[in-house]
Enzyme design. Structure first.
Site, PDB file in Angstrom:
ATOM      1  N   ARG A 227       0.992  -1.006  -0.079  1.00  0.00           N
ATOM      2  CA  ARG A 227      -0.103   0.125  -0.294  1.00  0.00           C
ATOM      3  C   ARG A 227       0.722   1.418   0.134  1.00  0.00           C
ATOM      4  O   ARG A 227       1.811   1.078   0.593  1.00  0.00           O
ATOM      5  CB  ARG A 227      -0.763   0.210   1.116  1.00  0.00           C
ATOM      6  CG  ARG A 227      -1.969  -0.850   1.215  1.00  0.00           C
ATOM      7  CD  ARG A 227      -2.976  -0.639   0.060  1.00  0.00           C
ATOM      8  NE  ARG A 227      -4.323  -1.277   0.120  1.00  0.00           N
ATOM      9  CZ  ARG A 227      -4.457  -2.406  -0.732  1.00  0.00           C
ATOM     10  NH1 ARG A 227      -3.356  -2.701  -1.647  1.00  0.00           N
ATOM     11  NH2 ARG A 227      -5.393  -3.242  -0.609  1.00  0.00           N
ATOM     12  N   HIS A 275      -0.459   0.539 -10.058  1.00  0.00           N
ATOM     13  CA  HIS A 275      -1.300  -0.557  -8.959  1.00  0.00           C
ATOM     14  C   HIS A 275      -1.672  -1.813  -9.946  1.00  0.00           C
ATOM     15  O   HIS A 275      -2.953  -2.276  -9.933  1.00  0.00           O
ATOM     16  CB  HIS A 275      -2.404   0.220  -8.404  1.00  0.00           C
ATOM     17  CG  HIS A 275      -2.925  -0.539  -6.967  1.00  0.00           C
ATOM     18  ND1 HIS A 275      -3.322   0.092  -5.982  1.00  0.00           N
ATOM     19  CD2 HIS A 275      -2.709  -1.728  -6.795  1.00  0.00           C
ATOM     20  CE1 HIS A 275      -3.511  -0.671  -5.037  1.00  0.00           C
ATOM     21  NE2 HIS A 275      -3.199  -2.025  -5.489  1.00  0.00           N
TER      22      HIS A 275
END
Length: 312
Positions: A227, A275
């Site tokens: 993250r 991502h």
């Protein structure tokens, strides 16, 4: 059996049809605002509070490996989900294989010094460089969950020294395990490559900061697959500029999409992907969810349930 589905970007119709085929006895519908009809299971990603609040659900499935978006929303709106309702995440469903591909390819890229050769190519400079020695190229994995285990397994093929760090000690063959904050410094001290696969919890936010980076060997590399909130970006940029960190491969960020003005875009020692290190594979996710629902209906023990207190 009634199942409600919500995902802001997935092909909802594909999912509904696939779930109906996998669970023929289920009535599956796309949830929309104002839908307060009964449901037994909810399949969600970044769900609105009203979707789950007040429902007598048997379980909720997050359509990804992380549940931080749900847990953070629960902190602000505890009424959104009864504490007795089990929350599940997709533990693998093809994501482990994707993480393996991503991690191995990047570790080998750095080990063979392709980053340095790219910089030389940019200036039309021909110069063979000394090779790195495998026995000195220790790989450290922050976070020893399902995905961390998969990445460690894939790297063992290449005979790099491997170590992992987590809340509790692991017993992985061929991997040196470190546990707890008191062993973090010792873990970091030999990591030529640091791979972040930590869960997103209050304890791990901002963990990759100046203090942590200073404990790495000079010229270490960072691979962030977890993250964006784990990394203090200004501290990473400073470490890159000083040479403390020689390179970073980043798939996740504090703000996504990454704003065009963010200096990470232009840094010569940073590589960015949007991502995509491990995305949800719909067919495998449907198979996992249908199998887990069948086990829950039979009262069997199942894997993948989230410990809300721990955050994963």
């Amino acid at each position: 059996m009634d199942i409600i589905f919500y995902h802001p970007t997935f092909d909802t119709q594909w999912w509904i049809e696939a779930l109906r085929k996998a669970i023929p006895q289920a009535r599956v519908r796309a949830w929309k605002s104002g839908d307060n009809d009964s449901a037994d299971y909810a399949l969600v990603w970044h769900p609105p509070v009203e979707m789950l609040a007040g429902r007598d659900l048997k379980a909720v499935f997050a359509l990804g490996a992380g549940v931080d978006s749900i847990l953070s929303k629960l902190q602000a709106h505890p009424e959104m989900l009864n504490p007795s309702v089990p929350l599940f995440r997709l533990e693998d469903t093809g994501m482990g294989e994707q993480m393996q591909e991503y991690a191995v390819s990047q570790v080998l890229h750095w080990f063979r010094r392709f980053d340095d050769y790219r910089i030389q190519q940019n200036s039309s400079h021909w110069q063979p460089l000394p090779e790195y020695h495998r026995e000195d190229f220790t790989i450290g994995i922050l976070g020893a969950g399902v995905l961390g285990s998969k990445v460690a397994q894939s790297l063992q093929t290449w005979r790099f020294p491997l170590r992992c760090w987590s809340r509790t000690r692991k017993s992985w063959p061929g991997v040196q395990s470190f546990a707890g904050r008191e062993e973090l410094s010792a873990f970091l001290s030999q990591c030529r490559v640091l791979i972040n696969l930590l869960p997103n919890t209050p304890e791990t936010v901002g963990i990759i900061n100046q203090q942590l980076l200073e404990k790495l060997p000079d010229g270490a590399y960072l691979l962030n697959l977890a993250r964006g909130v784990h990394v203090v970006e200004d501290d990473l940029l400073a470490a890159l500029d000083s040479g403390k960190v020689k390179g970073a491969m980043l798939d996740v960020f504090n703000r996504e999409p990454l704003p065009p003005e963010n200096p990470l875009w232009q840094h010569p020692r940073v590589t960015i992907t949007p991502h995509v290190a491990a995305i949800t594979r719909p067919a495998e996710a449907v198979e996992y969810i249908s199998r887990t629902i069948a086990q829950l209906e039979k009262g069997e023990r199942v894997c993948g349930q989230v410990d809300r207190a721990r955050g994963y």
